[in-house]
Write a protein that holds these residues in place. Structure first.
Motif, mmCIF file in Angstrom:
data_model
loop_
_atom_site.group_PDB
_atom_site.id
_atom_site.type_symbol
_atom_site.label_atom_id
_atom_site.label_comp_id
_atom_site.label_asym_id
_atom_site.label_seq_id
_atom_site.Cartn_x
_atom_site.Cartn_y
_atom_site.Cartn_z
ATOM 1 N N THR A 157 -1.481 8.343 -15.021
ATOM 2 C CA THR A 157 -2.515 9.055 -14.832
ATOM 3 C C THR A 157 -3.767 8.259 -15.686
ATOM 4 O OG1 THR A 157 -2.564 10.096 -16.827
ATOM 5 C CG2 THR A 157 -1.578 11.292 -15.179
ATOM 6 N N LYS A 158 -4.957 8.302 -15.231
ATOM 7 C CA LYS A 158 -6.167 7.804 -15.923
ATOM 8 C C LYS A 158 -5.936 8.044 -17.272
ATOM 9 C CE LYS A 158 -9.388 7.644 -12.377
ATOM 10 N NZ LYS A 158 -8.980 8.373 -11.295
ATOM 11 N N GLU A 159 -5.330 8.844 -18.083
ATOM 12 C CA GLU A 159 -5.212 8.856 -19.272
ATOM 13 C C GLU A 159 -4.309 7.995 -19.703
ATOM 14 O OE1 GLU A 159 -7.120 10.624 -21.681
ATOM 15 O OE2 GLU A 159 -5.674 9.523 -23.351
ATOM 16 N N THR A 160 -3.169 7.766 -19.010
ATOM 17 C CA THR A 160 -1.974 6.749 -19.552
ATOM 18 C C THR A 160 -2.652 5.462 -19.513
ATOM 19 O OG1 THR A 160 -0.634 7.988 -17.811
ATOM 20 C CG2 THR A 160 0.310 6.053 -18.955
ATOM 21 N N LEU A 161 -3.682 5.109 -18.667
ATOM 22 C CA LEU A 161 -4.425 3.897 -18.439
ATOM 23 C C LEU A 161 -5.298 3.599 -19.650
ATOM 24 C CD1 LEU A 161 -4.906 1.274 -16.734
ATOM 25 C CD2 LEU A 161 -6.635 2.620 -15.415
ATOM 26 N N ARG A 190 8.702 -9.073 -8.577
ATOM 27 C CA ARG A 190 9.614 -7.859 -8.497
ATOM 28 C C ARG A 190 9.084 -7.149 -9.718
ATOM 29 N NH1 ARG A 190 15.520 -7.396 -9.584
ATOM 30 N NH2 ARG A 190 16.273 -5.574 -8.650
ATOM 31 N N CYS A 191 8.836 -5.797 -9.452
ATOM 32 C CA CYS A 191 8.194 -4.831 -10.622
ATOM 33 C C CYS A 191 8.915 -3.582 -10.686
ATOM 34 C CB CYS A 191 6.995 -4.493 -10.142
ATOM 35 S SG CYS A 191 5.797 -5.916 -10.083
ATOM 36 N N LYS A 192 9.123 -3.158 -11.917
ATOM 37 C CA LYS A 192 9.723 -1.756 -12.052
ATOM 38 C C LYS A 192 8.358 -0.769 -12.265
ATOM 39 C CE LYS A 192 12.629 0.227 -15.500
ATOM 40 N NZ LYS A 192 13.371 -0.067 -16.821
ATOM 41 N N VAL A 193 8.164 0.098 -11.339
ATOM 42 C CA VAL A 193 6.841 0.575 -11.400
ATOM 43 C C VAL A 193 6.822 2.032 -11.862
ATOM 44 C CG1 VAL A 193 4.802 1.225 -9.731
ATOM 45 C CG2 VAL A 193 6.271 -0.868 -9.178
ATOM 46 N N ARG A 194 6.046 2.608 -12.731
ATOM 47 C CA ARG A 194 5.931 3.774 -13.163
ATOM 48 C C ARG A 194 4.412 4.302 -12.827
ATOM 49 N NH1 ARG A 194 9.796 4.107 -17.379
ATOM 50 N NH2 ARG A 194 10.084 1.824 -18.070
ATOM 51 N N SER A 223 0.888 -1.423 0.091
ATOM 52 C CA SER A 223 -0.075 -0.188 0.023
ATOM 53 C C SER A 223 0.711 1.275 0.058
ATOM 54 C CB SER A 223 -0.918 0.112 1.155
ATOM 55 O OG SER A 223 -0.294 0.057 2.398
ATOM 56 N N GLY A 224 0.276 2.333 -0.445
ATOM 57 C CA GLY A 224 0.989 3.672 -0.426
ATOM 58 C C GLY A 224 1.450 3.856 -1.785
ATOM 59 N N GLY A 225 1.816 2.851 -2.623
ATOM 60 C CA GLY A 225 2.406 3.079 -3.825
ATOM 61 C C GLY A 225 3.925 3.733 -3.723
ATOM 62 N N PRO A 226 4.474 3.510 -5.059
ATOM 63 C CA PRO A 226 5.868 4.061 -5.117
ATOM 64 C C PRO A 226 6.156 5.579 -5.125
ATOM 65 C CG PRO A 226 5.280 3.577 -7.012
ATOM 66 C CD PRO A 226 4.024 3.309 -6.274
ATOM 67 N N VAL A 239 15.181 -9.666 -14.497
ATOM 68 C CA VAL A 239 14.582 -8.409 -15.230
ATOM 69 C C VAL A 239 13.059 -8.367 -14.627
ATOM 70 C CG1 VAL A 239 13.944 -7.328 -17.335
ATOM 71 C CG2 VAL A 239 15.832 -8.789 -17.294
ATOM 72 N N PRO A 240 12.934 -7.294 -13.894
ATOM 73 C CA PRO A 240 11.425 -7.254 -13.356
ATOM 74 C C PRO A 240 10.508 -6.825 -14.447
ATOM 75 C CG PRO A 240 12.549 -5.056 -12.780
ATOM 76 C CD PRO A 240 13.802 -6.112 -13.536
ATOM 77 N N ILE A 241 9.223 -6.952 -14.134
ATOM 78 C CA ILE A 241 8.160 -6.705 -14.991
ATOM 79 C C ILE A 241 7.696 -5.347 -15.056
ATOM 80 C CG2 ILE A 241 7.154 -9.075 -15.052
ATOM 81 C CD1 ILE A 241 4.824 -8.021 -13.504
ATOM 82 N N ASP A 242 7.293 -4.812 -15.975
ATOM 83 C CA ASP A 242 6.829 -3.601 -16.079
ATOM 84 C C ASP A 242 5.419 -3.297 -15.452
ATOM 85 O OD1 ASP A 242 9.069 -1.909 -17.038
ATOM 86 O OD2 ASP A 242 8.593 -2.818 -19.080
ATOM 87 N N VAL A 243 5.191 -2.489 -14.559
ATOM 88 C CA VAL A 243 3.761 -2.207 -13.796
ATOM 89 C C VAL A 243 3.693 -0.602 -13.820
ATOM 90 C CG1 VAL A 243 2.450 -2.274 -11.856
ATOM 91 C CG2 VAL A 243 3.884 -4.126 -12.568
ATOM 92 N N LEU A 244 2.192 -0.295 -14.223
ATOM 93 C CA LEU A 244 1.891 1.016 -14.121
ATOM 94 C C LEU A 244 0.969 1.140 -12.819
ATOM 95 C CD1 LEU A 244 1.497 3.654 -15.976
ATOM 96 C CD2 LEU A 244 -0.652 2.652 -16.641
ATOM 97 N N GLU A 245 1.460 2.185 -12.077
ATOM 98 C CA GLU A 245 0.309 2.485 -11.012
ATOM 99 C C GLU A 245 -0.382 3.723 -11.223
ATOM 100 O OE1 GLU A 245 1.916 4.624 -7.604
ATOM 101 O OE2 GLU A 245 -0.065 4.442 -7.401
ATOM 102 N N VAL A 246 -1.773 3.674 -11.142
ATOM 103 C CA VAL A 246 -2.594 4.832 -11.277
ATOM 104 C C VAL A 246 -3.336 4.858 -10.039
ATOM 105 C CG1 VAL A 246 -4.579 5.889 -12.385
ATOM 106 C CG2 VAL A 246 -2.638 4.409 -13.748
ATOM 107 N N ASP A 247 -3.546 6.073 -9.195
ATOM 108 C CA ASP A 247 -4.081 6.234 -8.010
ATOM 109 C C ASP A 247 -4.034 5.011 -7.034
ATOM 110 O OD1 ASP A 247 -4.812 8.471 -9.117
ATOM 111 O OD2 ASP A 247 -7.099 7.741 -9.795
ATOM 112 N N GLY A 248 -2.841 4.390 -6.883
ATOM 113 C CA GLY A 248 -2.370 3.495 -5.717
ATOM 114 C C GLY A 248 -2.899 2.037 -6.158
#
Ligand code: ADP
Length: 131
Positions: free
Chosen positions: A122-126, A115-119, A33-36, A83-92
């Protein structure tokens, strides 16, 4: 801001700490929780995230190659995820659109986290990813 110490599963054999926001993020069951922390739009962070906290909206539309998954399971159990997987975080909330074979390999191995590489996006990115 609060310091968050993540204890990694044995197969990583190390711990690392990240800085995480204690504000209003709303992740579902707390383990990541809390996000990166990416103040000022800084780059991605590496986080160990429970598999069940990563939404995979395109999962049903893409089939994995079972041989690739098996090879990855063998390799990951021997040398760990390189190699971590790519993950998108939007609003937690975490979203995964790639790394499908590594994700399934972790599921089949019974690993609780990946293990994730977190970016942060925004909702628009999603929406862009879902197009
Ligand atoms: P995915 O759908 O997970 O991206 P691919 O078969 O397209 O599957 O790619 C596998 C990826 O997994 C490669 O980028 C490779 O570098 C990465 N990888 C990470 N850890 C390992 C590992 N232990 N053994 C083999 N490949 C690994």
């Amino acid at each position: 801001m609060a310091a968050l110490l993540l204890r990694l599963p044995n197969y990583y054999n190390r711990n690392f700490s990240i800085s995480a926001s204690s504000s209003s993020s709303s992740s579902s069951n707390g383990a990541a929780s809390g996000g990166p922390s990416q103040q000022g739009g800084a780059g991605p962070v590496i986080l160990e995230i429970p598999l069940n906290q990563i939404r995979r909206p395109l999962m049903r539309t893409r089939a994995n190659d079972p041989h690739k998954v098996k090879d990855l399971m063998d390799s990951i159990s021997q040398i760990g995820l390189q190699v971590p997987i790519d993950v998108l975080e939007v609003d937690g909330v975490y979203y995964g659109f790639s790394g499908c074979h590594r994700f399934e390999a972790h599921q089949r191995l019974g690993f609780p986290t990946i293990r994730c590489k977190v970016r942060r996006g925004t909702k628009e990115t999603l929406r862009h990813h879902l197009r």
